[in-house]
Design a protein around this motif. Structure first.
Motif, PDB file in Angstrom:
ATOM      1  N   GLN A 251     -14.723   0.428 -14.908  1.00  0.00           N
ATOM      2  CA  GLN A 251     -13.525  -0.169 -14.362  1.00  0.00           C
ATOM      3  C   GLN A 251     -13.594  -0.090 -12.841  1.00  0.00           C
ATOM      4  O   GLN A 251     -14.081   0.892 -12.276  1.00  0.00           O
ATOM      5  CB  GLN A 251     -12.283   0.536 -14.903  1.00  0.00           C
ATOM      6  CG  GLN A 251     -12.110   0.320 -16.408  1.00  0.00           C
ATOM      7  CD  GLN A 251     -10.882   0.996 -16.971  1.00  0.00           C
ATOM      8  OE1 GLN A 251      -9.984   1.425 -16.248  1.00  0.00           O
ATOM      9  NE2 GLN A 251     -10.823   1.084 -18.292  1.00  0.00           N
ATOM     10  N   HIS A 252     -13.098  -1.124 -12.185  1.00  0.00           N
ATOM     11  CA  HIS A 252     -13.148  -1.232 -10.727  1.00  0.00           C
ATOM     12  C   HIS A 252     -11.725  -1.136 -10.195  1.00  0.00           C
ATOM     13  O   HIS A 252     -10.857  -1.889 -10.609  1.00  0.00           O
ATOM     14  CB  HIS A 252     -13.798  -2.556 -10.329  1.00  0.00           C
ATOM     15  CG  HIS A 252     -15.162  -2.736 -10.916  1.00  0.00           C
ATOM     16  ND1 HIS A 252     -16.311  -2.317 -10.269  1.00  0.00           N
ATOM     17  CD2 HIS A 252     -15.562  -3.251 -12.103  1.00  0.00           C
ATOM     18  CE1 HIS A 252     -17.356  -2.581 -11.021  1.00  0.00           C
ATOM     19  NE2 HIS A 252     -16.940  -3.148 -12.148  1.00  0.00           N
ATOM     20  N   PHE A 253     -11.526  -0.231  -9.260  1.00  0.00           N
ATOM     21  CA  PHE A 253     -10.192   0.120  -8.810  1.00  0.00           C
ATOM     22  C   PHE A 253      -9.816  -0.494  -7.468  1.00  0.00           C
ATOM     23  O   PHE A 253     -10.672  -0.677  -6.591  1.00  0.00           O
ATOM     24  CB  PHE A 253     -10.069   1.641  -8.699  1.00  0.00           C
ATOM     25  CG  PHE A 253     -10.043   2.342 -10.025  1.00  0.00           C
ATOM     26  CD1 PHE A 253     -11.218   2.610 -10.705  1.00  0.00           C
ATOM     27  CD2 PHE A 253      -8.835   2.716 -10.594  1.00  0.00           C
ATOM     28  CE1 PHE A 253     -11.191   3.244 -11.942  1.00  0.00           C
ATOM     29  CE2 PHE A 253      -8.797   3.356 -11.823  1.00  0.00           C
ATOM     30  CZ  PHE A 253      -9.976   3.620 -12.505  1.00  0.00           C
ATOM     31  N   GLY A 254      -8.512  -0.773  -7.309  1.00  0.00           N
ATOM     32  CA  GLY A 254      -7.969  -1.104  -5.998  1.00  0.00           C
ATOM     33  C   GLY A 254      -7.782   0.164  -5.189  1.00  0.00           C
ATOM     34  O   GLY A 254      -8.092   1.265  -5.651  1.00  0.00           O
ATOM     35  N   ASP A 255      -7.248   0.015  -3.978  1.00  0.00           N
ATOM     36  CA  ASP A 255      -7.083   1.159  -3.092  1.00  0.00           C
ATOM     37  C   ASP A 255      -5.761   1.894  -3.285  1.00  0.00           C
ATOM     38  O   ASP A 255      -5.493   2.867  -2.583  1.00  0.00           O
ATOM     39  CB  ASP A 255      -7.223   0.736  -1.637  1.00  0.00           C
ATOM     40  CG  ASP A 255      -8.675   0.536  -1.238  1.00  0.00           C
ATOM     41  OD1 ASP A 255      -8.936  -0.172  -0.255  1.00  0.00           O
ATOM     42  OD2 ASP A 255      -9.551   1.099  -1.932  1.00  0.00           O
TER      43      ASP A 255
ATOM     44  N   ARG B 237       0.830  -1.209   0.000  1.00  0.00           N
ATOM     45  CA  ARG B 237       0.000   0.000   0.000  1.00  0.00           C
ATOM     46  C   ARG B 237       0.855   1.244   0.000  1.00  0.00           C
ATOM     47  O   ARG B 237       0.477   2.292  -0.517  1.00  0.00           O
ATOM     48  CB  ARG B 237      -0.918   0.024   1.226  1.00  0.00           C
ATOM     49  CG  ARG B 237      -2.046  -0.995   1.198  1.00  0.00           C
ATOM     50  CD  ARG B 237      -3.037  -0.746   0.045  1.00  0.00           C
ATOM     51  NE  ARG B 237      -3.479   0.617  -0.078  1.00  0.00           N
ATOM     52  CZ  ARG B 237      -4.453   1.177   0.608  1.00  0.00           C
ATOM     53  NH1 ARG B 237      -5.108   0.476   1.488  1.00  0.00           N
ATOM     54  NH2 ARG B 237      -4.788   2.439   0.386  1.00  0.00           N
TER      55      ARG B 237
ATOM     56  N   LEU C  84       0.778   8.121  -6.911  1.00  0.00           N
ATOM     57  CA  LEU C  84      -0.175   7.118  -6.427  1.00  0.00           C
ATOM     58  C   LEU C  84      -0.520   6.225  -7.614  1.00  0.00           C
ATOM     59  O   LEU C  84      -0.880   6.728  -8.690  1.00  0.00           O
ATOM     60  CB  LEU C  84      -1.415   7.833  -5.893  1.00  0.00           C
ATOM     61  CG  LEU C  84      -2.435   7.068  -5.072  1.00  0.00           C
ATOM     62  CD1 LEU C  84      -1.793   6.360  -3.902  1.00  0.00           C
ATOM     63  CD2 LEU C  84      -3.494   8.039  -4.581  1.00  0.00           C
TER      64      LEU C  84
ATOM     65  N   GLY D 196      -5.531  14.006 -12.519  1.00  0.00           N
ATOM     66  CA  GLY D 196      -6.418  12.877 -12.779  1.00  0.00           C
ATOM     67  C   GLY D 196      -5.638  11.572 -12.895  1.00  0.00           C
ATOM     68  O   GLY D 196      -4.516  11.462 -12.406  1.00  0.00           O
ATOM     69  N   LEU D 197      -6.216  10.599 -13.555  1.00  0.00           N
ATOM     70  CA  LEU D 197      -5.578   9.289 -13.727  1.00  0.00           C
ATOM     71  C   LEU D 197      -5.091   9.138 -15.157  1.00  0.00           C
ATOM     72  O   LEU D 197      -5.815   9.447 -16.105  1.00  0.00           O
ATOM     73  CB  LEU D 197      -6.564   8.168 -13.392  1.00  0.00           C
ATOM     74  CG  LEU D 197      -6.885   8.040 -11.909  1.00  0.00           C
ATOM     75  CD1 LEU D 197      -8.269   8.559 -11.608  1.00  0.00           C
ATOM     76  CD2 LEU D 197      -6.754   6.596 -11.470  1.00  0.00           C
TER      77      LEU D 197
ATOM     78  N   TYR E 227      -2.808   2.459 -13.642  1.00  0.00           N
ATOM     79  CA  TYR E 227      -2.886   3.899 -13.786  1.00  0.00           C
ATOM     80  C   TYR E 227      -1.924   4.562 -12.801  1.00  0.00           C
ATOM     81  O   TYR E 227      -1.604   4.019 -11.752  1.00  0.00           O
ATOM     82  CB  TYR E 227      -4.296   4.415 -13.444  1.00  0.00           C
ATOM     83  CG  TYR E 227      -5.351   4.096 -14.452  1.00  0.00           C
ATOM     84  CD1 TYR E 227      -6.092   2.918 -14.359  1.00  0.00           C
ATOM     85  CD2 TYR E 227      -5.637   4.978 -15.483  1.00  0.00           C
ATOM     86  CE1 TYR E 227      -7.089   2.632 -15.282  1.00  0.00           C
ATOM     87  CE2 TYR E 227      -6.640   4.704 -16.399  1.00  0.00           C
ATOM     88  CZ  TYR E 227      -7.359   3.531 -16.293  1.00  0.00           C
ATOM     89  OH  TYR E 227      -8.346   3.256 -17.198  1.00  0.00           O
TER      90      TYR E 227
ATOM     91  N   TYR F  27      -5.729  -3.112 -15.721  1.00  0.00           N
ATOM     92  CA  TYR F  27      -5.123  -1.838 -16.083  1.00  0.00           C
ATOM     93  C   TYR F  27      -4.226  -1.348 -14.945  1.00  0.00           C
ATOM     94  O   TYR F  27      -4.502  -1.617 -13.772  1.00  0.00           O
ATOM     95  CB  TYR F  27      -6.202  -0.769 -16.320  1.00  0.00           C
ATOM     96  CG  TYR F  27      -7.331  -1.191 -17.227  1.00  0.00           C
ATOM     97  CD1 TYR F  27      -8.380  -1.979 -16.751  1.00  0.00           C
ATOM     98  CD2 TYR F  27      -7.373  -0.772 -18.551  1.00  0.00           C
ATOM     99  CE1 TYR F  27      -9.423  -2.364 -17.578  1.00  0.00           C
ATOM    100  CE2 TYR F  27      -8.419  -1.149 -19.387  1.00  0.00           C
ATOM    101  CZ  TYR F  27      -9.435  -1.935 -18.894  1.00  0.00           C
ATOM    102  OH  TYR F  27     -10.469  -2.309 -19.710  1.00  0.00           O
TER     103      TYR F  27
ATOM    104  N   LEU G   3      -3.266   6.354 -17.922  1.00  0.00           N
ATOM    105  CA  LEU G   3      -3.088   4.926 -18.161  1.00  0.00           C
ATOM    106  C   LEU G   3      -1.636   4.609 -18.496  1.00  0.00           C
ATOM    107  O   LEU G   3      -1.043   5.223 -19.382  1.00  0.00           O
ATOM    108  CB  LEU G   3      -4.009   4.489 -19.306  1.00  0.00           C
ATOM    109  CG  LEU G   3      -4.023   3.015 -19.667  1.00  0.00           C
ATOM    110  CD1 LEU G   3      -4.565   2.180 -18.507  1.00  0.00           C
ATOM    111  CD2 LEU G   3      -4.865   2.794 -20.910  1.00  0.00           C
TER     112      LEU G   3
ATOM    113  N   GLN H 169      -1.670   8.326 -10.695  1.00  0.00           N
ATOM    114  CA  GLN H 169      -2.395   9.533 -10.322  1.00  0.00           C
ATOM    115  C   GLN H 169      -1.441  10.526  -9.694  1.00  0.00           C
ATOM    116  O   GLN H 169      -0.745  10.207  -8.729  1.00  0.00           O
ATOM    117  CB  GLN H 169      -3.532   9.224  -9.342  1.00  0.00           C
ATOM    118  CG  GLN H 169      -4.392  10.438  -9.020  1.00  0.00           C
ATOM    119  CD  GLN H 169      -5.534  10.112  -8.081  1.00  0.00           C
ATOM    120  OE1 GLN H 169      -5.409   9.301  -7.172  1.00  0.00           O
ATOM    121  NE2 GLN H 169      -6.679  10.747  -8.298  1.00  0.00           N
TER     122      GLN H 169
ATOM    123  N   PHE I 210      -2.677   2.999  -9.274  1.00  0.00           N
ATOM    124  CA  PHE I 210      -3.908   2.218  -9.137  1.00  0.00           C
ATOM    125  C   PHE I 210      -3.975   1.119 -10.178  1.00  0.00           C
ATOM    126  O   PHE I 210      -3.631   1.324 -11.343  1.00  0.00           O
ATOM    127  CB  PHE I 210      -5.141   3.104  -9.306  1.00  0.00           C
ATOM    128  CG  PHE I 210      -5.386   4.020  -8.145  1.00  0.00           C
ATOM    129  CD1 PHE I 210      -5.046   5.360  -8.224  1.00  0.00           C
ATOM    130  CD2 PHE I 210      -5.956   3.535  -6.987  1.00  0.00           C
ATOM    131  CE1 PHE I 210      -5.267   6.204  -7.146  1.00  0.00           C
ATOM    132  CE2 PHE I 210      -6.189   4.377  -5.906  1.00  0.00           C
ATOM    133  CZ  PHE I 210      -5.837   5.707  -5.985  1.00  0.00           C
TER     134      PHE I 210
END
Lengths: 112, 114
Positions: free
Chosen positions: B103-107, B9, B88, B42-43, B35, B33, B45, B37, B90
């Motif tokens: 799309q579903h992101f991790g922390d 983390r 950061l 923003g994010l 990314y 994916y 790719l 940040q 992701f």
């Protein structure tokens, strides 16, 4: 390249007020997504929009896919302290698109 | 348990070191994916993969490499880290059965390079 112009960049509102934010572009997009990011966490999907003109609600949140397919807005009604965070718009272009374009985010602060 | 898990983390390391960030998912999605940040940007790719062994460059792939040895795992490597890679990071997944799906992101992994 394609860009999403998200506004405002930041906003401070009183608890209970309604909030509106939007994303615009000079390019056409076929899907609009709205995410919220809390500190220390990843973006979480709030609303997905797949058709031009579509208006979708998720609790106190309402989002619309613009008729021109170049914009979208997100409204939050009766804001509460847990609405604090960064809101991102994101969009796909083209039928076979696989890359999301992201806005730079709107940072929302709610004053109790 | 989280559907998309990123490790570590947090990581602090020195310039020139090799670093690997791991991502694993239990959503059964075939698309994954990476990314980056940065504040106010923003994010963006870095790389994406549609299946095992499938690798595609994103907007900002220079200085990074990835590996997709299993459907559920997608790792990001910095071969020789430099300070401007402090950011950061992701990982995200999506379902190929739902074109233009969310799309579903991790922390996230907070990476600092000194």
């Amino acid at each position: 390249g394609q860009q999403l112009n998200q506004s405002p960049q930041s906003m401070f509102i009183q608890e209970g007020e309604d909030v509106s934010m939007n994303c615009t572009s000079s390019s056409i997009f076929n899907t609009w997504l709205w995410y919220k990011q809390d500190p220390g966490e990843g973006p979480v999907l709030l609303i997905a929009l797949y058709k031009a003109g579509e208006l979708t609600s998720n609790g106190r949140l309402t989002a619309q896919f613009g008729i021109t397919r170049k914009d979208s807005f997100l409204n939050i009604s009766a804001s509460i302290p847990s609405d604090v965070g960064i809101y991102f718009c994101a969009a796909y272009s083209g039928a076979g698109s696989y890359q999301l374009t992201f806005g730079k985010g709107t940072k929302l602060s709610v004053i109790p | 348990d989280a559907d998309v898990t990123q490790t570590p983390r947090n990581r602090i390391t020195k310039t020139g070191k090799r670093i690997m960030l791991e991502c694993s998912q239990t959503k059964g999605h075939d698309r994954m994916y990476w990314y980056r940040q940065d504040p106010g940007l923003g994010l963006r790719l870095i790389y994406y993969s549609f299946d095992v062994k499938d690798i595609n460059k994103g907007e900002i792939s220079d200085g990074y490499s990835v590996s997709r040895q299993a459907q559920a795992k997608f790792s990001l490597s910095l071969e020789s880290a430099i300070p401007n890679q402090t950011a950061l990071y992701f990982c995200a997944t999506s379902d190929s059965g739902l074109p233009r799906g969310p799309q579903h992101f991790g922390d996230g992994t907070r990476l600092s390079i000194l």
